[in-house]
Design an enzyme around this catalytic site. Structure first.
Site, PDB file in Angstrom:
ATOM      1  CB  CYS A   1       2.698  28.693  65.334  1.00  0.00           C
ATOM      2  SG  CYS A   1       2.257  29.566  66.848  1.00  0.00           S
TER       3      CYS A   1
ATOM      4  CE1 TYR B   1       9.137  30.863  69.326  1.00  0.00           C
ATOM      5  CE2 TYR B   1       8.353  29.316  70.987  1.00  0.00           C
ATOM      6  CZ  TYR B   1       8.370  29.757  69.674  1.00  0.00           C
ATOM      7  OH  TYR B   1       7.647  29.112  68.710  1.00  0.00           O
TER       8      TYR B   1
HETATM    9  N1  LIG Z   1       0.307  34.918  72.538  1.00  0.00           N
HETATM   10  C1  LIG Z   1       0.209  34.310  71.313  1.00  0.00           C
HETATM   11  C2  LIG Z   1       1.613  34.035  70.732  1.00  0.00           C
HETATM   12  C3  LIG Z   1       1.536  33.512  69.343  1.00  0.00           C
HETATM   13  C4  LIG Z   1       2.903  33.572  68.668  1.00  0.00           C
HETATM   14  O1  LIG Z   1       3.922  33.936  69.263  1.00  0.00           O
HETATM   15  N2  LIG Z   1       2.924  33.222  67.371  1.00  0.00           N
HETATM   16  C5  LIG Z   1       4.168  33.287  66.610  1.00  0.00           C
HETATM   17  C6  LIG Z   1       4.479  31.972  65.946  1.00  0.00           C
HETATM   18  S1  LIG Z   1       4.941  30.726  67.085  1.00  0.00           S
HETATM   19  C7  LIG Z   1       4.013  34.264  65.460  1.00  0.00           C
HETATM   20  O2  LIG Z   1       3.014  34.262  64.783  1.00  0.00           O
HETATM   21  N3  LIG Z   1       5.016  35.092  65.220  1.00  0.00           N
HETATM   22  C8  LIG Z   1       5.036  36.006  64.138  1.00  0.00           C
HETATM   23  C9  LIG Z   1       6.010  37.122  64.369  1.00  0.00           C
HETATM   24  O3  LIG Z   1       6.658  37.175  65.418  1.00  0.00           O
HETATM   25  O4  LIG Z   1       6.124  37.945  63.456  1.00  0.00           O
HETATM   26  C10 LIG Z   1      -0.602  33.052  71.498  1.00  0.00           C
HETATM   27  O5  LIG Z   1      -0.295  32.233  72.369  1.00  0.00           O
HETATM   28  O6  LIG Z   1      -1.569  32.908  70.772  1.00  0.00           O
END
Ligand SMILES: N[C@@H](CCC(=O)N[C@@H](CS)C(=O)NCC(=O)O)C(=O)O
Length: 374
Positions: free
Chosen positions: A49, A192
């Site tokens: 991530c 994304y």
């Molecule tokens: N706003 C968050 C976004 C974090 C994020 O999008 N993490 C993604 C991985 S890149 C995630 O954990 N996704 C899990 C999901 O969508 O179930 C940040 O910047 O900390």
């Protein structure tokens, strides 16, 4: 409320992520609810991530990795409960199960989802990384990377090894904020928006904006060392974590040289090099029909359809990426094996068979030309 970012798509087919939910702040003030203390906090990340890796980069650069512990989940999403179909980030059962990932020795959780449920039993929302965990109060302090990095920059300076490193200096704050805004919207989340779009129109819009922004970065970086001047800042880290996932390095440890053998045919000489996983014992010559350059098989370029141009086709952006990669501590935050396994393996609607393309061979530790700005 969607459980996955992947499902946060509007009726018009555009990706529109919701805001992070835990927004507490750690403070240098010892009387605050979350005071900066050595050994009290844990950072849960996924090496895949980019947002979580922003935070890990801060632990490394500020010299906080002994003060705040961290661990990574496995790269590929798995079912998190027998009782429903939610697939998400999970921990390995042992430290030998998956290189780079660690079992959750703190809470004994099997998944990131369990941590959210421990912090709030009524939680319904996304189970994202990063998670900044308070071991004392057994709760999530914050799950928003842009805020976590600000705390790491200033609040732990009494106990940080590199307290003097200020990645958000006051004289550049307005410029950093302004840069973050367009870089986030068009590049960090822009890739994304391209990848998660469910209709042609929002994809077309996002991809144009992405390449306009990359062109703008190229232009800026042709005149100065870093994105906000000649000072390395937070804005560079936020940009770097996306750039490094764009043109992936060769995951299988092959050194691939290309030779043209007549119209439409490319011959690739694949030579295993020492110390890394290899598939062939002897150098092999493989022929690819038609002439598809290996370099087109990259994470964002392939998986998210960001294929107008690769980062290494931008001389300044490419050298800038190498330059940042070579800053002491940063290469340890880049785990290409996790990045590939995660993107290609965790989004079945984008890549139903989970096939991981071979990827090109780029060595980010080779010389670059950025010292010209020193
Ligand atoms: N706003 C968050 C976004 C974090 C994020 O999008 N993490 C993604 C991985 S890149 C995630 O954990 N996704 C899990 C999901 O969508 O179930 C940040 O910047 O900390």
């Amino acid at each position: 409320m969607a459980q996955h970012a992947l499902d946060e798509v509007t009726e018009s087919g555009a990706f529109n992520p919701s805001a992070s939910t835990f927004r507490n702040f750690i403070s240098k003030d010892p009387t605050s609810q979350f005071p900066a203390e050595s050994g009290r906090y844990h950072l849960y990340i996924s090496f895949a991530c980019p947002f979580a890796c922003r935070c890990l980069t801060y632990l490394k650069l500020k010299g906080l990795d002994k003060v705040i512990s961290f661990s990574s989940v496995k790269p590929k999403w798995e079912r998190t409960k027998e009782t429903d179909d939610y697939f998400g980030w999970v921990f390995p059962a042992s430290s030998t199960e998956e290189s780079g990932a660690d079992p959750d020795t703190l809470n004994g959780a099997k998944s990131i989802r369990e941590l959210y449920e421990l912090a709030n039993s009524n939680y319904c929302g996304k189970y994202t990384v990063p998670v900044l965990w308070d071991k004392k109060l057994k709760t999530i302090v914050n799950n928003e990377s842009s805020e976590i990095i600000r705390m790491l920059n200033t609040e732990f300076n009494e106990i940080a090894k590199n307290a003097d490193l200020d990645l958000y200096p006051s004289h550049l704050q307005a410029l950093i904020d302004e840069t973050n805004e367009w870089v986030y919207d068009r590049i960090s989340i822009g890739v994304y928006k391209c990848g998660f779009a469910r209709k042609q129109e929002p994809y077309d819009e996002a991809v144009v904006q992405l390449y306009e922004a990359l062109d703008k970065c190229e232009e800026i970086l042709s005149n100065q060392h870093y994105i906000c001047g000649n000072h390395f800042t937070e804005a560079d880290i936020r940009l770097f974590v996306t750039l490094i996932r764009f043109d992936e390095i060769d995951p299988l440890g092959f050194d691939v040289t290309k030779e043209r053998i007549g119209s439409g045919h490319n011959r690739y000489i694949v030579v295993p090099f020492g110390g890394r996983t290899t598939r062939f014992r002897e150098p092999r010559v493989i022929t690819v029909y038609p002439a598809v350059p290996f370099s087109s098989k990259t994470v964002y370029a392939v998986h998210f359809k960001c294929n107008k141009k690769l980062i290494r086709e931008y001389p300044n952006l490419f050298n800038y990426t190498k330059d940042i990669y070579q800053i002491s501590g940063i290469s340890s935050t880049v785990n290409m094996e996790h990045i590939r396994k995660s993107y290609y393996g965790s989004h079945p609607s984008l890549n139903p068979y989970g096939i991981i393309p071979i990827g090109p061979s780029i060595d980010y530790s080779t010389p670059h030309d950025r010292e010209r700005f020193n």
